[in-house]
Motif scaffolding. Sequence first.
Motif, PDB file in Angstrom:
ATOM      1  N   ASP A 111       0.833  -1.210   0.000  1.00 19.57           N
ATOM      2  CA  ASP A 111       0.000   0.000   0.000  1.00 19.57           C
ATOM      3  C   ASP A 111       0.869   1.263   0.000  1.00 19.57           C
ATOM      4  O   ASP A 111       0.592   2.224  -0.719  1.00 19.57           O
ATOM      5  CB  ASP A 111      -0.951   0.004   1.202  1.00 19.57           C
ATOM      6  N   GLN A 112       1.947   1.252   0.789  1.00 16.22           N
ATOM      7  CA  GLN A 112       2.851   2.406   0.840  1.00 16.22           C
ATOM      8  C   GLN A 112       3.588   2.577  -0.490  1.00 16.22           C
ATOM      9  O   GLN A 112       3.801   3.706  -0.951  1.00 16.22           O
ATOM     10  CB  GLN A 112       3.857   2.241   1.984  1.00 16.22           C
ATOM     11  N   MET A 113       3.971   1.472  -1.116  1.00 10.60           N
ATOM     12  CA  MET A 113       4.623   1.547  -2.419  1.00 10.60           C
ATOM     13  C   MET A 113       3.679   2.146  -3.462  1.00 10.60           C
ATOM     14  O   MET A 113       4.106   2.959  -4.299  1.00 10.60           O
ATOM     15  CB  MET A 113       5.091   0.157  -2.866  1.00 10.60           C
ATOM     16  N   ALA A 114       2.406   1.767  -3.401  1.00 16.20           N
ATOM     17  CA  ALA A 114       1.423   2.323  -4.342  1.00 16.20           C
ATOM     18  C   ALA A 114       1.300   3.833  -4.153  1.00 16.20           C
ATOM     19  O   ALA A 114       1.249   4.587  -5.137  1.00 16.20           O
ATOM     20  CB  ALA A 114       0.068   1.638  -4.157  1.00 16.20           C
ATOM     21  N   GLU A 115       1.290   4.280  -2.904  1.00 18.10           N
ATOM     22  CA  GLU A 115       1.234   5.724  -2.632  1.00 18.10           C
ATOM     23  C   GLU A 115       2.490   6.425  -3.148  1.00 18.10           C
ATOM     24  O   GLU A 115       2.408   7.499  -3.736  1.00 18.10           O
ATOM     25  CB  GLU A 115       1.087   5.971  -1.124  1.00 18.10           C
ATOM     26  N   SER A 116       3.642   5.822  -2.925  1.00 18.38           N
ATOM     27  CA  SER A 116       4.909   6.407  -3.379  1.00 18.38           C
ATOM     28  C   SER A 116       4.942   6.514  -4.896  1.00 18.38           C
ATOM     29  O   SER A 116       5.368   7.533  -5.442  1.00 18.38           O
ATOM     30  CB  SER A 116       6.094   5.562  -2.897  1.00 18.38           C
ATOM     31  N   SER A 153      14.513  -4.321   1.072  1.00 16.45           N
ATOM     32  CA  SER A 153      15.171  -5.326   0.242  1.00 16.45           C
ATOM     33  C   SER A 153      14.338  -6.602   0.143  1.00 16.45           C
ATOM     34  O   SER A 153      14.760  -7.682   0.560  1.00 16.45           O
ATOM     35  CB  SER A 153      16.567  -5.632   0.791  1.00 16.45           C
ATOM     36  N   LEU A 154      13.140  -6.458  -0.424  1.00 13.66           N
ATOM     37  CA  LEU A 154      12.236  -7.598  -0.619  1.00 13.66           C
ATOM     38  C   LEU A 154      11.893  -7.722  -2.093  1.00 13.66           C
ATOM     39  O   LEU A 154      11.769  -6.723  -2.803  1.00 13.66           O
ATOM     40  CB  LEU A 154      10.948  -7.419   0.185  1.00 13.66           C
ATOM     41  N   ARG A 155      11.660  -8.942  -2.549  1.00 15.23           N
ATOM     42  CA  ARG A 155      11.393  -9.228  -3.963  1.00 15.23           C
ATOM     43  C   ARG A 155       9.908  -8.976  -4.276  1.00 15.23           C
ATOM     44  O   ARG A 155       9.117  -9.892  -4.480  1.00 15.23           O
ATOM     45  CB  ARG A 155      11.814 -10.660  -4.275  1.00 15.23           C
ATOM     46  N   VAL A 156       9.561  -7.691  -4.329  1.00 16.17           N
ATOM     47  CA  VAL A 156       8.180  -7.282  -4.596  1.00 16.17           C
ATOM     48  C   VAL A 156       8.199  -5.960  -5.356  1.00 16.17           C
ATOM     49  O   VAL A 156       9.037  -5.089  -5.100  1.00 16.17           O
ATOM     50  CB  VAL A 156       7.367  -7.184  -3.285  1.00 16.17           C
ATOM     51  N   ALA A 157       7.271  -5.833  -6.318  1.00 16.19           N
ATOM     52  CA  ALA A 157       7.189  -4.605  -7.106  1.00 16.19           C
ATOM     53  C   ALA A 157       5.754  -4.369  -7.554  1.00 16.19           C
ATOM     54  O   ALA A 157       4.916  -5.269  -7.526  1.00 16.19           O
ATOM     55  CB  ALA A 157       8.107  -4.700  -8.330  1.00 16.19           C
ATOM     56  N   LEU A 158       5.502  -3.135  -7.968  1.00 15.89           N
ATOM     57  CA  LEU A 158       4.240  -2.765  -8.606  1.00 15.89           C
ATOM     58  C   LEU A 158       4.546  -2.470 -10.067  1.00 15.89           C
ATOM     59  O   LEU A 158       5.546  -1.810 -10.372  1.00 15.89           O
ATOM     60  CB  LEU A 158       3.640  -1.523  -7.952  1.00 15.89           C
ATOM     61  N   VAL A 159       3.675  -2.921 -10.947  1.00 14.37           N
ATOM     62  CA  VAL A 159       3.875  -2.765 -12.384  1.00 14.37           C
ATOM     63  C   VAL A 159       2.668  -2.048 -12.968  1.00 14.37           C
ATOM     64  O   VAL A 159       1.527  -2.491 -12.792  1.00 14.37           O
ATOM     65  CB  VAL A 159       4.056  -4.152 -13.048  1.00 14.37           C
ATOM     66  N   GLY A 160       2.924  -0.935 -13.660  1.00 18.46           N
ATOM     67  CA  GLY A 160       1.843  -0.157 -14.255  1.00 18.46           C
ATOM     68  C   GLY A 160       1.415  -0.691 -15.610  1.00 18.46           C
ATOM     69  O   GLY A 160       2.242  -1.091 -16.427  1.00 18.46           O
ATOM     70  N   ARG A 161       0.098  -0.715 -15.809  1.00 14.94           N
ATOM     71  CA  ARG A 161      -0.479  -1.089 -17.102  1.00 14.94           C
ATOM     72  C   ARG A 161      -0.726   0.178 -17.924  1.00 14.94           C
ATOM     73  O   ARG A 161      -0.745   1.282 -17.385  1.00 14.94           O
ATOM     74  CB  ARG A 161      -1.811  -1.816 -16.903  1.00 14.94           C
ATOM     75  N   GLU A 162      -0.993  -0.002 -19.207  1.00 17.49           N
ATOM     76  CA  GLU A 162      -1.233   1.145 -20.090  1.00 17.49           C
ATOM     77  C   GLU A 162      -2.509   1.906 -19.737  1.00 17.49           C
ATOM     78  O   GLU A 162      -2.627   3.088 -20.025  1.00 17.49           O
ATOM     79  CB  GLU A 162      -1.266   0.692 -21.549  1.00 17.49           C
ATOM     80  N   ASP A 163      -3.474   1.241 -19.074  1.00 18.67           N
ATOM     81  CA  ASP A 163      -4.726   1.920 -18.719  1.00 18.67           C
ATOM     82  C   ASP A 163      -4.611   2.733 -17.426  1.00 18.67           C
ATOM     83  O   ASP A 163      -5.603   3.284 -16.941  1.00 18.67           O
ATOM     84  CB  ASP A 163      -5.877   0.907 -18.608  1.00 18.67           C
ATOM     85  N   GLU A 221       0.533  -6.067  -8.551  1.00 13.67           N
ATOM     86  CA  GLU A 221       1.672  -6.402  -7.691  1.00 13.67           C
ATOM     87  C   GLU A 221       2.305  -7.703  -8.159  1.00 13.67           C
ATOM     88  O   GLU A 221       1.593  -8.640  -8.535  1.00 13.67           O
ATOM     89  CB  GLU A 221       1.180  -6.556  -6.257  1.00 13.67           C
ATOM     90  N   ILE A 222       3.633  -7.729  -8.135  1.00 21.34           N
ATOM     91  CA  ILE A 222       4.358  -8.966  -8.433  1.00 21.34           C
ATOM     92  C   ILE A 222       5.278  -9.260  -7.255  1.00 21.34           C
ATOM     93  O   ILE A 222       6.030  -8.414  -6.813  1.00 21.34           O
ATOM     94  CB  ILE A 222       5.131  -8.898  -9.770  1.00 21.34           C
ATOM     95  N   VAL A 223       5.161 -10.466  -6.736  1.00 18.72           N
ATOM     96  CA  VAL A 223       5.969 -10.904  -5.604  1.00 18.72           C
ATOM     97  C   VAL A 223       6.772 -12.119  -6.068  1.00 18.72           C
ATOM     98  O   VAL A 223       6.231 -13.015  -6.716  1.00 18.72           O
ATOM     99  CB  VAL A 223       5.066 -11.267  -4.401  1.00 18.72           C
ATOM    100  N   ASN A 224       8.060 -12.127  -5.764  1.00 21.24           N
ATOM    101  CA  ASN A 224       8.959 -13.215  -6.144  1.00 21.24           C
ATOM    102  C   ASN A 224       8.906 -13.529  -7.646  1.00 21.24           C
ATOM    103  O   ASN A 224       8.822 -14.698  -8.035  1.00 21.24           O
ATOM    104  CB  ASN A 224       8.672 -14.476  -5.314  1.00 21.24           C
TER     105      ASN A 224
END
Length: 169
Positions: free
Chosen positions: A32-37, A54-64, A69-72
């Motif tokens: 949730d904090q990453m989404a706000e950032s 240092s965790l294997r997690v990211a947010l990925v933006g779509r064209e829309d 969220e992607i974890v590991n």
Amino acid sequence: MALDIVIWPHKVLTTATKPVTDFGPALQTLLDQMAESMKEAEGIGIAANQVGESLRVALVGREDGTSFEIVNPQILEKKEKVTLEEGCLSVPREWEKCPRFHRVKVRYQDRTGEWHELEAEGRLAHVLQHEIDHLDGHVFVDHLSGLKRTLILDRMKKLQKAKSRQKES
């Protein structure tokens, strides 16, 4: 609450992240904090190490304009080399052509731990590669010539010093 974005060459950005094993409340809060950032910085993707985790997690933006969220995550396939203009929240105001792939197949978990596979192309494939690179301890400037990387490094060090002075004031 948005978290501060770390500026390259901070060590957390150049070190491979650790796999997520606990899908409890702390992960939910971090996501949730990453989404706000990401929203505050007007980004199209963000990795946990970009906010100092240092965790294997990211947010990925779509064209829309939405994101997921992607974890590991793991890239299973890469096809069709391309060169694309690329920038990064951790390397602000820098844009360079970067080698990537037009199509990728990725395996990842969601915030509950459930596994998914995704075949992506174009911009989505580009963002996935960029964010997974972060999780592997790489920033897009690692793909550039030594001269370009050195010039950008000098500008980022100046930016870090300026930010430090602002915090002290």
